[in-house]
Each structure stands twice: as structure tokens, then as C-alpha cells.
Design an enzyme around this catalytic site. Structure first.
Site, PDB file in Angstrom:
ATOM      1  N   ASP A  64      43.548  45.598  33.405  1.00 23.93           N
ATOM      2  CA  ASP A  64      43.708  44.315  32.835  1.00 23.93           C
ATOM      3  C   ASP A  64      42.686  43.479  32.644  1.00 23.93           C
ATOM      4  O   ASP A  64      42.612  42.308  32.029  1.00 23.93           O
ATOM      5  CB  ASP A  64      44.785  43.708  33.651  1.00 23.93           C
ATOM      6  CG  ASP A  64      44.388  43.307  34.983  1.00 23.93           C
ATOM      7  OD1 ASP A  64      43.340  43.830  35.372  1.00 23.93           O
ATOM      8  OD2 ASP A  64      44.949  42.608  35.507  1.00 23.93           O
TER       9      ASP A  64
ATOM     10  N   ARG B 248      47.256  36.401  36.880  1.00 24.05           N
ATOM     11  CA  ARG B 248      47.788  37.061  35.700  1.00 24.05           C
ATOM     12  C   ARG B 248      48.499  36.284  35.136  1.00 24.05           C
ATOM     13  O   ARG B 248      48.620  34.826  35.197  1.00 24.05           O
ATOM     14  CB  ARG B 248      48.599  38.145  36.195  1.00 24.05           C
ATOM     15  CG  ARG B 248      48.345  39.219  37.180  1.00 24.05           C
ATOM     16  CD  ARG B 248      47.105  39.739  36.796  1.00 24.05           C
ATOM     17  NE  ARG B 248      47.480  40.273  35.297  1.00 24.05           N
ATOM     18  CZ  ARG B 248      47.944  41.569  34.987  1.00 24.05           C
ATOM     19  NH1 ARG B 248      47.946  42.358  35.949  1.00 24.05           N
ATOM     20  NH2 ARG B 248      48.257  41.795  33.807  1.00 24.05           N
TER      21      ARG B 248
ATOM     22  N   TYR C 293      45.443  43.082  45.173  1.00 23.88           N
ATOM     23  CA  TYR C 293      44.770  44.470  45.387  1.00 23.88           C
ATOM     24  C   TYR C 293      44.544  44.606  46.949  1.00 23.88           C
ATOM     25  O   TYR C 293      43.771  43.791  47.419  1.00 23.88           O
ATOM     26  CB  TYR C 293      43.316  44.553  44.497  1.00 23.88           C
ATOM     27  CG  TYR C 293      43.668  44.948  43.258  1.00 23.88           C
ATOM     28  CD1 TYR C 293      43.569  46.419  42.823  1.00 23.88           C
ATOM     29  CD2 TYR C 293      43.159  44.017  42.290  1.00 23.88           C
ATOM     30  CE1 TYR C 293      43.584  46.707  41.668  1.00 23.88           C
ATOM     31  CE2 TYR C 293      43.313  44.521  40.769  1.00 23.88           C
ATOM     32  CZ  TYR C 293      43.332  45.732  40.384  1.00 23.88           C
ATOM     33  OH  TYR C 293      43.118  46.098  39.160  1.00 23.88           O
TER      34      TYR C 293
END
Lengths: 615, 615
Positions: A29, A249, A257
Site C-alpha cells: 500500500d 490508512r 506491523y
């Protein structure tokens, strides 16, 4: 990327994908600044900029001295590349990015054929055939996929409350045995963009080289409930509970992560131990890592994955310059530097115009060798960096009990120092057949092997401000930049006239390498004068050089005084002598010379090395 | 414009147009800087900026002393409005602009019904009905047009080699006599945007007031062959052969405007004498006017027109605040200042949110009176300017033989001095029910009655740079701007807490004037702090003030250092005391006060004048 670039260039392309549909959520992404510039050159950045999340800052959290959780030790710019046009990264889920590509390709008449998979790949061994750019020396047998199987189906570990994940995804597919569903495609060129487990790479017998150390990563996308103030920045947390990276996001969602300490069954090369990995593990570590702030998870997970990754580069990127591999098929590394999709898209951005040149008979097959030459070096640099980053990220921070731990300042300095690499802005293609830095000194700011740095110039005829990068579009044409100084001065007026007359000659490189009656098919000439805009007239440029009023620019500030100016300074060109630059169709500077070099044959020699004379 | 704004607001709208299709070419085409800002607030500027021609410079040509044609005497910025966000005008043919509107309206479920025309308009005389915002006091009878007649059909003067023109276009239509094609529409409100010969205006018995002097204008769009260097700038030419204005159009096209000396049959109020006007006449004058440069016309004309125009304003803009007229129906003037479409679109931009407020029961019917109050003054200012411009444009330049001629510097100075008016940026709505400048001194840079000037601010949570104007979108909501200083300082932290607690109270103006459980339906709160972005945390703002992380901003330069900073300075706010501003839904500042004024009821009093308490 390759399909879009080539179909845009009018090449007859087919894309075979074994996935039954495009990616819907999650996955890669991060779009780096150079990738935004590159996509802009295809006219594709608008939607990206509109839909994507902008990541401007990078925050560092480290353990507090009092042992009560972590504290913010600094915030720095997420991008450290002063010449980047967009000084931020974009986060946008892979489904949205794929959708931008599918939309663009559809305009060029190309759609993905799926689910299809290849069963055989055959390359002619006949040298004459391989050396004939009009031949079809590759045969690919493809079959329609009737049913896909995913080993993880039925495995409770692989889904979390029914949320889709590609963890443990299998590459196994059930083959169609109906012969009517089998097709043999004859191709001039084949590109395998088929991922870390590339089937094409295996057919070519290409090995992955590098460290066999394997790392286990866990990733979760969700909307948390939190009072953590840096949840909309990229945040790197070194805590006593473990290390965690937060990436904002779309909407209120964030990505967590975690590099998991355990998870492999039998040492460093084993299989994933499914009892030790999963989204709960990632969330539990993240929750501990951000203390004393609150991080709760009242909302369902949008997407998650756990995966094992090595840090490796393919030994070769091609077989006979007819079958290529690109992207994860060539290089695998950790997600920390956010480079996966960027490195991959830039691979085929580099390759596509070269293939288009060969197919059109404009250039020799030899230019295709520069693909591996240029992109392999980048892949190695990236993985070297990834190794240093990986160890610093996963180790604990320095403390009285852990004097060998990571020093926060050193971690931050490493990230800063690699800004050119991670942003993509610092990519430099070394001298080769198509890149020659002999006369760099005429324009030191147009760094040969680098992309052209952003600069606002003013269009003479209407005083509209243009970004130089927006003139260097990915249309497979070379951009010839003529910095001609001030043609209102008698001396420069003569130089412009001489250049215009040369370009009109049948033996000029422009005439030689352009198809007949198609003087603008291969080269686009752009003129940048230094006359103040209030005095400049596009009619001052000789028509041999200026094919349309819209291609004359000047170095001045914009009418609103908000941008522009200092173009000659940025590019290191003297207004008294001027300079010439040939920018490759991918936006990287291939050659620089004096204006004299244009008319005395120096530039002609450069192009003659790889371009073919047209009849 | 009205249809789009109202349908976007969820209002049930019907648009009746007697034209069988949208305009395809030509007609009005100049978009001023304020109109671009305004369209941006509807999310409609992108396509305009992409498709339109940008006009940055204005060039002046005057007779040479040696009598051999004209010469360029100066080039100046076409826009003279230093705070304009876009410092240029856009030229785009009316068909393209209509298409942008049709596309936007379609998203809100609205399409134009055509060809339809009204045959009767009836307004209730019952005061109770007129004063009840839920009543339908207007009846409009409409008929479907079966056949249109245009007097010019068959008249060779009205077409030039078959090219469409609206010259001499007749307003006569052949009516349908099939009763099934007749419909009576009951409406709460009706807006007549039906042009200079407005049928609605005539039904209301509203007179046009002003000078009866009539001017004849000729306009031609075409691609010329020329070596004239300013063909891509707006150019005003005073030549011995006549005056000419050149406007660049899409592609290589230009528009030529000529004010024709003759053309009226019986003096100043007569009909057009078709033997004296036509595209050839316009082209012949233009050709002479640009000498010694070449201006040839080898290509066909794209569009042309000749028309007579007065300089007049309607005596009233409304009947009973139930039927309104807007655009050319209210004001007519020459095309020289490029104001036609701009003035018209801004009329209904001003009116639409007021109608939406009344329909939703948010505000009293009285606010509708401010439409005429605000827009009529602007129309008068515009026409006063147009008169001065018209005489200076059509007169010859000063010379030894013509000492009373126009002095080029004076002409240029007039245009410069009226930059605020022609750009639309300087529009100021005088104090009224909805506009109160009592406490202007708390934020002198947020000029009450003016639109909010552009300013980049930084969103705290993600350090993304935002243009303040892009936060003040045309969504019919009031924007409440809280300049709170630095909440990292104890004093300002207390102020922020107090504001947040007040806003949460049931007797705050926010609670009183918002529908229950819909605290963000009427007002959007935006916070602008002065904390440096590296230290700022959105979590510092009390949740009573900050409804979402995305609404906290700070005054700092952007991460790339290219924009932002000095917001408090621009708006004249002290960081030590802060300020509050209420921005009307059309982007114009309605009210300014101290932060204290928010909690002590001062702001409540302002809104109480016209807003209705919600139960």
C-alpha cells in the site's frame, strides 16, 4: 504496470492472471515520492492523490526512563529527499491501486484475463529468430482455472472472524483438464510479474541469491480506539514489549506491523507455526507497545496477514532478452521500508519503453540488456538497506540493562541517510549504452542517470506555469531539452536559428531516427529560453526547433509570483552558453551536451549507439 | 448553478429549459478567479482547470508613432487581485461549462427537462401562505415545445458557411396545443434564470433600469494563421482601424471581439441592420487592427454572433421572496470585462443556501431579502465600470490628430484599479441581517462581507497541508473557525476546555440551532491552533470542540516548507487572544468575535437574529 505502459504505447498486450478477481483490500500500500512522480507521467497520479492517505511525518517512540511505557522522542519528515515533487508517501490499499491501473488500461483497450495460469513456457533456441525483433520466439501455454484451492480454507488460523487474509495462501491451483480451455500464445516478449514464488522464474531456472535468514511479519488493518496522538503519522515504536510500526490508512483505519520474534517451526527456514502467529498476537504486542496510551480494538479487523520473507535478489532478470521477470519475482525484502510495490512498478516502467522501441524498430535489441543492468543494482542496494533496517527495528532500544540495544538517534539517522533510496528520488542508473555522462558539466543539475528534478517554467505564449516533469510524460518519446538562453540577444538568436536549420536538415539525428513525415514520433523538442516573460515571444524561436507555440518555455517566476524562476540555476546551465539534454522516455537523463554538440554531430553519435536509422 | 447547488443540498428541484439541447459552442466563456474559487467549493473546479484555457496576461497594443500599424505598449497581469487563489481567468466555451454542471447535477439526481417553456406564473396573494415556508404559493404552467422557430432560419445573414450562430435568435416558440403536454407545477420557490429577455421578469412586471444606449458587438471564434506574438494572451488593441479584443480559446482557437461602430438601423435603439454586421466585418476589422502583423483566416469559423446590448439592472430581483430572477435576467452589460457568466453564477450561489436554510426550517424567510440587497449593489457597480470601460475601449487612442483620444496608461490604470471587481475577489456584502461587522477588529484579515482569503494551514494529526478555502465547502453549513492560539500553553488550554464545555451545553447556540442528535448538520467547527506542528497533538483539543481528528489544524509551514505559515498574520488574529469567525455557507464572512464572545452569548445573539431554534 507493464501492461498499462505497453498498451498505452499501442503494443498488443495480453495479461494472464491466476487470481479470480483483483485484490480487494490490504496487501502492499505504500507509494513513494518517485513512484507518484512516475505515475503522474502516465496521467495517473490524480486519483492516487485524491484517494490516498498522505504520510508526512515519521514519529519515533522509545522506552521512558521511568519504565512506564514509551514516549515520543522525535518527529521528523517521513521523506528525506529535498527535490521530491511530492514530499510525502501515499498509503492506499492495493485494491484501489489496481483499480487505477485497470481503469487506465481499459482506456487503451486492455483487460486482465483471469483466472488463467501458464503451464508451459518455451523459448526458441534459434539465434536468428532470437535476434529478429519481428519474430515470436516465445510460446506460453495457458489454461483457464476452473477452481482454485487455498490450503488455508478450513484452517481456523487463517481467518479471523471471517475476515479475508492471504496468510498461508497456497499457490496450488486445480488445473483444467478440458483441452478446449488450453491455449498456446506466441509472443515476441513475455514478462513474469508473478510474485515472490514466480512460476516464470522457475521455468527460466533463475535462482534467488542472498541471505536465507527468514523473518516473520504480522500485519493487521483496523480502526482502533485510541488516545495515542501519532496514530495518523508513520510511527516506529521500540518498546520493552516489542517493536511496532503504525501506518495510517484510509478513513480512520490504521495498519499495525509487528515483526514476530517467533513463528517458524523448525528454525530460520521452517514453515510458519500457526499456533504462534495471528492477528491477536499482533494486536496484543501493539497494545503493550503504545502504553501508557490506550489502544483498544472494538471494531472488526479489515484485513490481516502473517508472512515469512527472505532478503534476496534473482541471479538474472531475463532469458535471451525475450522473457523477463519483474517485481517480487526479482527481489524480496521486508515491508519496513515500504518499497515492495515501488520497486516493482519501477522495474517495468524501466523496461516498457525499451520494449516499445524495439518493437517499433526504433532501437536495437541490445537496449533491453540495460533493464537488468539498471534494476538489479537498485534491488541490491535496497536489500542491503533492508538488512540494516531490519536488525535495528527488531532489536530493543538501548537501556542500562541493554547497552547493546539500538540508539534512537542512530536509528533515526539511518532512516534519514537512506532518504534518497526509500523515496526513489536518489535512484541513479549507471553509464551504459543509453546513459552517457561525458558532458555532464554543461548541466550539472540535470544529473545523468537521474530523473529530471522538478522545476516550474513559464510557457512563453500564454505565461502559463508548467512543471517540467509534466512535460516529460511517459509517451515513449525522447524529450530533447534546448536551453537556448535569451533569443532577444543577437548572439543567442543566431544560435537558435542555427539549431532550427540543423533540425530541418535531412541528415540531422532528428531526421535520421524519426520515421519519414513523422518528425515528432520519436522526439519531442522543448525549448527553455531565459528571456523575461514580459518580453518573450514564442515567435522568436525558429520553426525548425519550435513545432508548436506550446513548446516554448522561459525561465521566469510565474505571473502570480508563487512559483518558478531559477530553472537555469537548478539545472546548472549558463544562460550565456545554454545546454542540450536528451531525457529518456522514462524521465531519466540519458545525455547532456553543449548546444554546439547538437549541430556538430556529438548528439548524433550518442543516439547512433542504439537507435536505428529510419528509411 | 441554482439547480446544482439546491439539488446538492437535497432540495427537490426541477429545471425547465426551452432549448432543445445544451449549448454546444461559443457563447459566454470567461471564468473569473472568484468564480473558480466558488466552483472549487462545490468540487467542480478540477474539470474546469483541466479543460479550460488559462489567461494570465493582458497585452495592450496602440498605434505606432510612424503610423505603420500598432505596437505592444505593455503586458500586465490579467488579474489584479493579490489574494486570489488562482491568479488567472479561464476561457472555456459555455457548452463545456454546462456539461460540468450537467455531470454534477446528475450525481444529485437532477436532469434538465427540455424543451419545455412556461406559459403562466401565478403567485398566491395570501400573506399567511406566503409567510409559511412549508407552503407552495407559486404555480407555473409549463408546456412541452413541439417545434422551435428561429426567425433567422432562412436568413443568409445569420449563418456563415453553415456555422451555427445565435445572432438574431428569436425568442418565439411554437406552442404545443396538446393539453396533455401541459403541466401545472406547484412550487415553494421559483428562480427565473432565463436571460436578458427573461419571461419570468416580464410576468413579475419588473423593469430594467439604466442607460438606453445600445452597443453592437461582433464575436468570431476561429483558428487564425498569424505571426502576432500575443495571440495566446488577452489582448486589447486600439488601432486606427478600430478596437479589437483577442481572447485565446481551446486548442489553437482565438476569439475576436469587435465593438461595431454601426449596425443599428434607426439610431441607438433600433434593430440590428443585418447588412452591416456579420463575421466578415469582424474579421476585416481585426485583420487591419493587428497590422503590421499578419492575421489570415484560412480555417472555417467555429462560432460567431452579433448582438446588441444595453447596460441595465432590474428594479427588483424578487416578488414576495418566492419568485426570484438571476443572471442576465437581472443585469445586462458588455462582454468586455468578461463578467456575464460570473455575475450570473454568483447570483444563485448567493441565493441557494438561503433557500435551503428556509426550506429546512433553519432560518427565517427574511434572510431571502438579503439576496437582492447583496447582489443588486454588485450589479450596479459592475455596470458603472462597464460604462467607463466601454467608452475607453471604443474610442481611438490619443494622437497628435486626436488629443481627446484614450491615453493608453489611463486605460491600463482603469483596468488595474477595477481588478477587485472584475476578478470577483473584491466583492463585499454590506452589513445586513446576516452580516455584522461590529467586532471586525478581532480578525481584520477575515474581512466581514468578503470571502475568506486563501491560506494554507496544517492538519495537526497528519501534518497534511490544507487550503482553508477547501475546508469552507459549499455544503450549506456554517463554518465556525476557532483560532485558539497554542493549547500547549496553560492559559490557552483552559480557554479550549471552556469552549469545548460550552459547546456541549444544551443552551449553546450550537445546540439550540442544530436539530437534535445532529450537532453537525448546521455548523462545522474547525480549530486553528498556533502550536508548531512538530509538537502539536490533536488530542489537545477538547472533544466538545473537536468532533473528529481531521478538524484540528495549526498555523505552521508545510512539511515540504513550500507553503503555509502566517495564518494568524493573514487573518489578523493575535495568538495570545485568538478569535472566532462565523463563515456563511457561501464562503463569505458573516461575523467575527473574540473567543470570549462565544461563551458569553455574543455569537448566540448574532445567530438568533435569523436562525430558528430547533426543538
Amino acid at each position: 504496470m507493464a501492461g498499462n505502459a505497453l498498451s498505452r504505447a499501442g503494443v498488443n498486450v495480453r495479461i494472464i492472471d491466476k487470481r479470480p478477481s483483483k485484490v480487494m483490500a490490504g496487501q502492499a500500500d505504500g507509494i513513494s515520492p518517485r513512484t507518484i512522480e512516475m505515475l503522474q507521467s502516465y496521467g495517473m497520479a490524480d486519483r492516487l492523490l485524491e484517494e490516498g492517505v498522505q504520510v508526512h511525518m515519521l514519529a519515533f517512540y522509545n522506552p521512558r526512563r521511568d519504565g512506564k511505557g514509551v514516549e515520543r522522542t522525535s518527529r521528523i519528515s517521513d521523506v528525506n529527499a529535498p527535490t521530491a515533487r511530492w514530499q510525502f508517501e501515499i498509503a492506499l490499499h492495493q485494491g484501489a491501486i489496481e483499480s487505477i491501473f485497470l481503469e487506465a488500461m481499459k482506456k487503451h483497450g486492455l483487460e486482465v484475463e483471469r483466472p488463467y495460469f501458464p503451464t508451459a513456457l518455451e523459448i526458441s533456441q534459434d539465434d536468428a529468430e532470437l535476434n529478429d525483433p519481428t519474430s515470436y520466439p516465445v510460446k506460453v501455454t495457458v489454461q483457464r482455472v476452473l477452481e482454485t484451492s487455498n490450503k488455508a480454507n478450513g484452517d481456523s488460523q487463517a481467518s479471523h472472524n471471517g475476515v479475508q487474509s492471504n496468510a498461508f495462501e497456497s499457490n496450488t491451483v486445480i488445473q483444467a483438464d478440458d483441452p478446449e480451455e488450453t491455449e498456446i500464445i506466441k509472443a515476441k516478449f513475455v514478462i513474469g510479474g508473478d510474485g515472490a514464488h514466480s512460476w516464470v522464474r522457475k521455468q527460466l531456472g533463475i535462482k534467488m541469491e542472498g541471505e536465507t535468514t527468514q523473518h516473520v511479519w504480522g500485519v493487521v488493518d483496523l480502526v482502533p480506539e485510541t488516545d495515542f496522538p501519532d496514530v495518523r503519522h508513520r510511527t516506529l515504536i521500540h518498546s520493552d514489549a516489542g517493536s511496532c510500526m503504525i501506518i495510517p490508512r484510509e478513513g480512520d483505519e490504521v495498519r499495525l506491523y509487528i515483526q514476530l520474534a517467533e513463528g517458524l517451526e523448525h528454525g530460520a527456514e521452517g514453515r510458519l507455526d500457526r499456533s504462534k502467529v495471528g492477528p491477536e498476537k499482533v494486536m496484543a504486542i501493539a497494545k503493550e507497545a503504545v502504553k501508557p496510551w490506550k489502544l483498544e480494538f472494538p471494531n472488526p479487523i479489515s484485513w490481516w496477514t502473517v508472512y515469512v520473507i527472505g532478503q534476496m535478489v534473482a541471479s538474472r532478470f531475463s532469458a535471451h532478452q525475450r522473457v523477463f521477470i519483474a517485481g517480487d519475482a526479482c527481489h524480496t525484502h521486508s515491508p519496513k521500508a515500504g518499497q515492495g510495490m515501488n520497486a516493482s512498478m519501477n522495474d517495468t516502467h524501466n523496461l516498457s519503453w525499451k520494449i516499445a522501441h524495439v518493437l517499433r524498430g526504433w532501437a536495437d535489441l541490445d537496449i533491453l540488456k540495460t533493464y537488468e543492468f539498471e534494476r538489479k543494482k537498485f534491488a541490491h542496494d535496497l536489500i542491503d538497506f533492508d538488512k540494516r533496517l531490519a536488525s535495528m527495528f527488531s532489536e530493543k532500544a538501548i537501556s542500562e540493562d541493554n547497552l547493546n540495544g539500538v540508539v534512537p538517534e542512530e536509528f533515526q539517522d539511518l532512516l534519514k541517510s537512506m532518504g534518497g533510496l526509500t523515496s526513489g528520488i536518489g535512484i541513479e542508473y549507471a553509464p551504459s549504452l543509453i546513459t552517457d555522462n561525458t558532458y555532464q558539466s554543461f548541466a550539472p543539475g540535470l544529473m545523468i542517470g537521474h530523473r529530471v528534478q522538478p522545476q516550474i517554467i513559464i510557457r512563453v505564449a500564454d505565461c502559463r506555469a508548467y512543471e517540467m516533469q509534466d512535460l516529460i510524460i511517459s509517451d515513449t518519446k525522447w524529450k530533447l531539452l534546448f536551453f537556448v538562453g535569451d533569443p532577444k540577444q543577437e548572439k543567442q538568436a543566431l544560435v537558435v536559428k542555427r539549431l532550427g536549420e540543423y533540425m530541418e536538415r535531412p541528415d540531422s539525428f532528428l531526421s535520421k531516427f524519426s520515421p519519414k513525415n513523422s518528425r515528432e514520433a520519436v522526439f519531442t523538442m522543448l525549448i527553455v529560453s531565459s528571456t523575461p516573460k514580459d518580453d518573450a515571444d514564442y515567435t522568436d524561436i525558429h520553426p525548425g526547433l519550435l513545432t508548436h507555440w506550446s513548446k516554448a518555455f522561459t525561465d521566469d517566476v510565474s505571473v502570480d509570483k508563487k512559483s518558478g524562476g531559477h530553472a537555469y540555476e537548478t539545472y546548472g546551465v549558463l544562460t550565456t552558453t545554454g545546454a542540450f539534454a536528451a531525457v529518456r522516455p522514462d524521465g531519466y537523463v540519458g545525455y547532456v551536451s553543449s548546444l554546439e554538440g547538437v549541430v556538430d554531430g556529438t548528439v548524433d553519435k550518442y543516439f547512433s549507439r542504439f537507435m536505428k536509422e529510419q528509411s
